[in-house]
Write an enzyme that holds these catalytic residues in place. Structure first.
Site, PDB file in Angstrom:
ATOM      1  N   CYS A  57     -15.325   4.752   1.472  1.00 45.48           N
ATOM      2  CA  CYS A  57     -15.629   3.782  -0.085  1.00 45.48           C
ATOM      3  C   CYS A  57     -15.642   1.999   1.199  1.00 45.48           C
ATOM      4  CB  CYS A  57     -14.902   3.774  -0.977  1.00 45.48           C
ATOM      5  SG  CYS A  57     -13.029   2.960  -0.515  1.00 45.48           S
ATOM      6  N   HIS A 102      -0.001  15.081  13.594  1.00 44.07           N
ATOM      7  CA  HIS A 102       1.092  15.072  13.443  1.00 44.07           C
ATOM      8  C   HIS A 102       0.963  15.041  12.051  1.00 44.07           C
ATOM      9  CE1 HIS A 102       2.171  13.059  17.154  1.00 44.07           C
ATOM     10  NE2 HIS A 102       1.084  14.288  17.613  1.00 44.07           N
TER      11      HIS A 102
HETATM   12  C1  RB5 Z   1     -16.626  -1.689  -3.831  1.00 46.08           C
HETATM   13  O1  RB5 Z   1     -16.893  -2.979  -4.209  1.00 46.08           O
HETATM   14  C2  RB5 Z   1     -15.324  -2.041  -3.341  1.00 46.08           C
HETATM   15  O2  RB5 Z   1     -13.924  -2.686  -3.811  1.00 46.08           O
HETATM   16  C3  RB5 Z   1     -15.008  -0.239  -2.882  1.00 46.08           C
HETATM   17  O3  RB5 Z   1     -15.768   0.264  -2.527  1.00 46.08           O
HETATM   18  C4  RB5 Z   1     -13.625  -0.333  -2.169  1.00 46.08           C
HETATM   19  O4  RB5 Z   1     -13.507  -0.885  -1.040  1.00 46.08           O
HETATM   20  C5  RB5 Z   1     -11.987  -0.490  -2.782  1.00 46.08           C
HETATM   21  O5  RB5 Z   1     -10.971   0.317  -1.334  1.00 46.08           O
END
Ligand code: RB5
Length: 148
Positions: free
Chosen positions: A64, A97
């Site tokens: 993400c 680990h």
């Molecule tokens: C998306 O904008 C962002 O919030 C997501 O990709 C992530 O970083 C959340 O932890």
């Protein structure tokens, strides 16, 4: 190794790059997303965790923007041990680990080349099975069973 990979819109470009790099040595299962249209990272964490728990993949790479949301969501699933790695030491030690089965990456934090090295090192690492690590993992599993 069979490897599931998934990302939200923040990680989709990095996912494409990692797919190309990892495909050379692994059987990749791409669980999306496949566009920069905003999506919710827990949906992709769920799909990837399911793939690992169901045995469709041995490990997962989950991306993400920061890697934080991905790790939080993935760790809600029993049997998933997800960790955020932005350096190669963590990438192998967390397997050796902690028997980590999902590597989380923040596409807005690390560059594509470092991310590719991190993912490659993560997938090459093996749990040592040493008694002290097994003991600690059993304690982690106990916390999970308690459902606190
Ligand atoms: C998306 O904008 C962002 O919030 C997501 O990709 C992530 O970083 C959340 O932890």
């Amino acid at each position: 190794m069979k490897v599931a990979i998934a990302a939200d819109h923040g990680g989709v470009a990095l996912k494409g790059r990692l797919m190309r790099v990892l495909d050379a040595g692994h059987e990749m299962l791409d669980l999306g997303t496949n566009s920069e249209e905003p999506v919710d990272y827990p949906d992709y964490a769920r799909a990837l965790g399911r793939a690992v728990l169901d045995g469709q993949a041995e490990r997962g790479v989950l991306i993400c923007g920061s890697g934080a949301g991905a790790a939080i969501a993935a760790n809600k699933m029993r049997g998933i041990r997800a960790a955020l790695a932005h350096d190669t030491y963590t990438a192998h030690q967390m397997v050796e680990h902690d028997d980590v089965n999902v590597c989380c990456l923040g596409a807005r934090v690390v560059g594509a080349e470092l991310a590719a090295e991190i993912a490659t090192v993560f997938l090459a690492a093996r749990f040592t099975g040493e008694e002290r690590h097994v003991r600690r993992l059993n304690k982690v599993a106990q916390i999970e069973r308690e459902g606190i």
